[in-house]
Design a protein around this motif. Structure first.
Motif, short mmCIF file in Angstrom:
data_model
loop_
_atom_site.label_atom_id
_atom_site.label_comp_id
_atom_site.label_asym_id
_atom_site.label_seq_id
_atom_site.Cartn_x
_atom_site.Cartn_y
_atom_site.Cartn_z
N GLY A 133 0.82 -1.22 0.00
CA GLY A 133 0.00 0.00 0.00
C GLY A 133 0.85 1.26 0.00
O GLY A 133 0.53 2.24 -0.69
N LEU A 134 1.95 1.24 0.76
CA LEU A 134 2.86 2.39 0.74
C LEU A 134 3.54 2.53 -0.61
O LEU A 134 3.74 3.65 -1.10
N LEU A 135 3.90 1.41 -1.23
CA LEU A 135 4.48 1.48 -2.57
C LEU A 135 3.47 2.03 -3.57
O LEU A 135 3.82 2.82 -4.44
N LEU A 136 2.22 1.63 -3.45
CA LEU A 136 1.18 2.15 -4.33
C LEU A 136 1.05 3.67 -4.17
O LEU A 136 0.99 4.40 -5.16
N ALA A 137 1.05 4.14 -2.95
CA ALA A 137 0.95 5.58 -2.70
C ALA A 137 2.16 6.32 -3.27
O ALA A 137 2.01 7.37 -3.91
N ALA A 138 3.35 5.77 -3.07
CA ALA A 138 4.56 6.41 -3.59
C ALA A 138 4.57 6.41 -5.12
O ALA A 138 4.99 7.39 -5.74
N ALA A 139 4.10 5.34 -5.73
CA ALA A 139 4.07 5.26 -7.19
C ALA A 139 3.09 6.28 -7.77
O ALA A 139 3.39 6.96 -8.76
N LEU A 140 1.93 6.40 -7.16
CA LEU A 140 0.96 7.39 -7.64
C LEU A 140 1.47 8.81 -7.43
O LEU A 140 1.23 9.70 -8.25
N TYR A 141 2.21 9.04 -6.35
CA TYR A 141 2.80 10.35 -6.10
C TYR A 141 3.89 10.65 -7.12
O TYR A 141 3.98 11.77 -7.62
N LEU A 142 4.71 9.66 -7.45
CA LEU A 142 5.74 9.85 -8.48
C LEU A 142 5.10 10.18 -9.82
O LEU A 142 5.55 11.09 -10.52
N GLU A 143 4.04 9.48 -10.15
CA GLU A 143 3.36 9.77 -11.41
C GLU A 143 2.80 11.19 -11.40
O GLU A 143 2.89 11.92 -12.39
N TYR A 144 2.24 11.61 -10.28
CA TYR A 144 1.70 12.97 -10.16
C TYR A 144 2.82 14.00 -10.30
O TYR A 144 2.63 15.04 -10.94
N CYS A 145 3.97 13.72 -9.71
CA CYS A 145 5.09 14.68 -9.75
C CYS A 145 5.69 14.82 -11.14
O CYS A 145 6.39 15.80 -11.41
N CYS A 146 5.44 13.87 -12.01
CA CYS A 146 5.98 13.94 -13.38
C CYS A 146 5.12 14.80 -14.30
O CYS A 146 5.47 15.00 -15.47
N ARG A 147 4.02 15.31 -13.81
CA ARG A 147 3.16 16.17 -14.64
C ARG A 147 3.83 17.52 -14.84
O ARG A 147 4.41 18.09 -13.92
N VAL A 148 3.69 18.03 -16.04
CA VAL A 148 4.24 19.34 -16.36
C VAL A 148 3.20 20.39 -15.96
O VAL A 148 2.04 20.29 -16.35
N PRO A 149 3.60 21.41 -15.17
CA PRO A 149 2.63 22.43 -14.77
C PRO A 149 2.20 23.26 -15.97
O PRO A 149 2.97 23.46 -16.92
N GLU A 150 0.99 23.73 -15.91
CA GLU A 150 0.45 24.58 -16.97
C GLU A 150 1.14 25.94 -16.91
O GLU A 150 1.38 26.48 -15.83
N ASP A 151 1.44 26.50 -18.08
CA ASP A 151 2.02 27.84 -18.14
C ASP A 151 0.91 28.87 -18.08
O ASP A 151 -0.07 28.80 -18.81
#
Length: 162
Positions: A133-151
Motif C-alpha cells: 500500500g505504501l508502494l502504491l501511494a509512492a508510485a501514484l505520487y511519483l506519477e503525479y510529480c511527473c506532470r508538467v505544470p500549466e504555463d
C-alpha cells in the motif's frame, strides 16, 4: 477531436488499481483456501517493498522540483521523465495486485490466529500488504510529480494549440 487523445498517456485512475486489488484479494483467498497447509511466507518482501516506496517517494520529490525549475536544480530530460512515469505506472499496478493478494491471504487466515503458523502467516501477509500500500501511494505520487505544470502565459490559447 477524439482521435487526438489516442496517443496520449493518461494518468492512472482509481479504477484499474481498485480492480487489481480486488482481483489480487480473490487470488489470495482462493490460493490460501486451496492449500491444505500454509507454508510460512518470507518476510523479506516487507523491507523490499518499503525500500522501493522510499526510493520512489524520494525520486518523486526531486522530480517535482526539477520539473518546476526550482532554484538549485537542473531541468529534467523528457526521456528521463517518461521513464519515471513508466516506472510509476508499473509500480502502481504491481503494488495494487500485491496489496490485494496479501490482504486476501491475511483475511483468510484471520479466523485461525490461535495456531502459531497461521498467526505468523497473518502477520507477514498483513505487513506485506501494508508495505505494498505504501508502494502504491509512492508510485501514484511519483506519477503525479511527473506532470508538467500549466504555463500561465499561454492561458488564452485553445487547448489544441498547446
Amino acid at each position: 477531436m477524439a482521435g487526438d487523445d489516442e496517443g496520449r498517456l493518461r494518468p492512472t485512475g482509481w479504477r484499474v488499481p481498485a480492480l487489481l486489488v480486488v482481483a489480487g484479494a480473490l487470488l489470495g483467498v482462493l490460493l490460501t483456501n486451496a492449500l491444505p497447509a500454509l507454508p510460512l511466507l518470507p518476510w523479506s518482501a516487507i523491507p523490499t517493498l518499503l525500500l522501493l516506496a522510499l526510493a520512489e517517494g524520494f525520486t518523486a520529490g526531486r522530480t517535482r522540483r526539477r520539473i518546476r525549475h526550482e532554484p538549485g536544480t537542473e531541468p529534467i530530460q523528457p526521456l528521463s521523465a517518461a521513464r519515471l512515469v513508466a516506472l510509476a505506472k508499473a509500480s502502481a499496478l504491481f503494488a495494487s495486485l500485491a496489496l490485494g493478494f496479501f490482504a486476501g491471504m491475511a483475511l483468510t487466515v484471520s479466523d485461525m490466529l490461535v495456531l502459531p503458523t497461521q498467526r505468523e502467516v497473518f502477520l507477514t501477509a498483513l505487513f506485506t500488504a501494508l508495505s505494498a500500500g505504501l508502494l502504491l501511494a509512492a508510485a501514484l505520487y511519483l506519477e503525479y510529480c511527473c506532470r508538467v505544470p500549466e504555463d500561465d502565459d499561454r492561458g488564452d490559447e485553445p487547448p489544441a494549440a498547446r
